[in-house]
Design an enzyme around this catalytic site. Structure first.
Site, short mmCIF file in Angstrom:
data_model
loop_
_atom_site.label_atom_id
_atom_site.label_comp_id
_atom_site.label_asym_id
_atom_site.label_seq_id
_atom_site.Cartn_x
_atom_site.Cartn_y
_atom_site.Cartn_z
N CYS A 297 -45.20 47.41 19.46
CA CYS A 297 -44.52 46.76 18.79
C CYS A 297 -44.56 46.45 17.54
O CYS A 297 -44.61 47.39 16.19
CB CYS A 297 -43.40 45.79 19.55
N LYS B 90 -51.81 42.61 22.64
CA LYS B 90 -51.49 42.53 21.38
C LYS B 90 -51.79 40.61 20.84
O LYS B 90 -51.72 39.55 21.92
CB LYS B 90 -49.85 42.05 21.08
N GLU C 102 -44.56 50.31 25.20
CA GLU C 102 -45.50 48.54 25.13
C GLU C 102 -44.36 48.42 26.62
O GLU C 102 -43.88 48.82 27.50
CB GLU C 102 -44.01 48.00 24.42
#
Length: 371
Positions: free
Chosen positions: A165, A130, A48
């Site tokens: 994540c 995200k 990430e």
């Protein structure tokens, strides 16, 4: 369409990013793409926000201490329509390899926790953001939109998906991915402290141990996918760069050795040591998912859509809209707007790319496989 290549080698990167340094970050990215190509990999996965490193300092400092670091971080984030991104795409093409890249994307004046899946011909097959930054990440990044959160793409090496994540523990995102027949998953993770660093009030879930050894294999078990789970690592010098004056330096070893690769039944196939920096390899065989899927396919025979369904809205919600020529509301595709659909220049076979001329010539002749 079934995958044309069912057995192949893939790699996950556990390495230190180029903290606050876009150019160094790009050079490191190209280096690991080249190394994966030399090793014969069809896919390489980065952590990430690998570029320019995860801002873990945001969890450690106060507002005033964060300001110079936040400014430097923004200045070294990666624009999607940039020479830096094109160099990375060219490296994927030169090595004829799929690349899952996590990066801090700067779009106008907002940062996003973004991922792209780049094809062996340098095309961007998937661009996602995200959907919700976690806790203090909201002070750094914005939210993804309707047209930037889906991830599963049909390729000639299978249906490949990617999440960032804690998205990997989001039951709705997992349900969406498994319903699209995902076979290989990239669980991009940042840099994370070990459980020894936890204070009494801090949830155990906010340490590396459960995320490395529970969340990632749970994703593999629930979806019957191969899961490549790369984490960043940090050195003593990296800690110094990420710690402002007046704040105690932490032991860098408390953040390292968290990368894993899991098979479609949840077994750990590769585990990184704390001091390891490099590529973790796995031999993928897509047929290994047949029996786990036969027992429990949550995107098929083991689900009841007549009882439980998930509504997915992939429309982008515009801040400002204009009427189109037919009198409706005009819209655009984010991947196209940020320049990721822009074609690369013709392949070069005489530049200092780190890949041999013979390999470049061979790879340049290979056709795109979008599936």
């Amino acid at each position: 369409m079934p995958a044309q290549i069912k057995k192949y080698k893939a790699a996950a990167v556990q390495a230190e990013p180029g903290w606050f340094d876009l150019e160094l970050s790009v050079k490191k990215t190209i280096h690991w793409i080249n190394e994966a190509g030399k090793a014969g990999c069809k896919l390489v996965a980065f952590p990430e926000v690998w570029i320019p490193g995860y801002p873990y300092w945001a969890w450690k400092v106060n507002y005033q201490q964060s300001l110079p670091m936040l400014k430097a971080y923004r200045e070294n984030s990666l624009a999607s329509d940039s020479d830096e991104m094109r160099r990375i795409r060219e490296a994927a093409r030169e090595n004829a390899i799929y690349v899952s890249l996590g990066y801090s994307e700067i779009d106008f004046a907002t940062l996003y926790i973004s991922q792209v899946l780049i094809s062996p011909t340098g095309e961007v097959l998937n661009h996602r953001r995200k959907i919700k930054p976690t806790h203090v990440e909201k002070l750094v990044y914005g939210d993804g939109a309707g047209d930037t959160f889906k991830s599963v793409v049909q390729t000639d090496i299978g249906r490949v998906g990617q999440l960032n994540c804690w998205e990997n523990m989001n039951p709705f995102l997992k349900a969406m991915n498994v319903s699209e027949g995902e076979q290989v998953h990239i669980a991009g993770w940042p840099i994370y402290p070990h459980e020894e660093t936890r204070t009494p009030l801090d949830p155990w879930t906010n340490t590396s141990n459960p995320n490395s050894d529970i969340v990632s294999p749970a994703y593999a078990i629930e979806t019957a996918t191969y899961v490549l789970a790369p984490f960043q690592r940090i050195s003593k010098e990296g800690v110094d760069k990420c710690t402002p004056p007046g704040v105690e330096r932490e032991d860098h070893n408390l953040y390292n050795g968290n990368s894993r690769i899991f098979g479609p039944d949840g077994q750990c196939l590769a585990k990184a040591d704390e001091e390891f920096e490099g590529l973790m390899f796995v031999e993928i065989d897509l047929d290994q998912s047949h029996l786990p899927k036969a027992l429990g396919d949550f995107g098929g025979h083991y689900m009841r859509p007549d009882l439980i369904r998930l509504l997915v809205d992939t429309r982008r919600k515009e801040l400002i809209t204009e009427a189109d020529q037919d009198g409706g509301i005009g819209t655009y595709n984010t991947q196209d707007r940020v320049g990721l659909n822009r074609p690369l220049d013709a392949p070069k076979v005489d530049g200092p790319s780190g890949v041999s001329k013979q390999v470049l010539l061979s790879n340049a002749k290979k056709a795109a496989h979008k599936g």
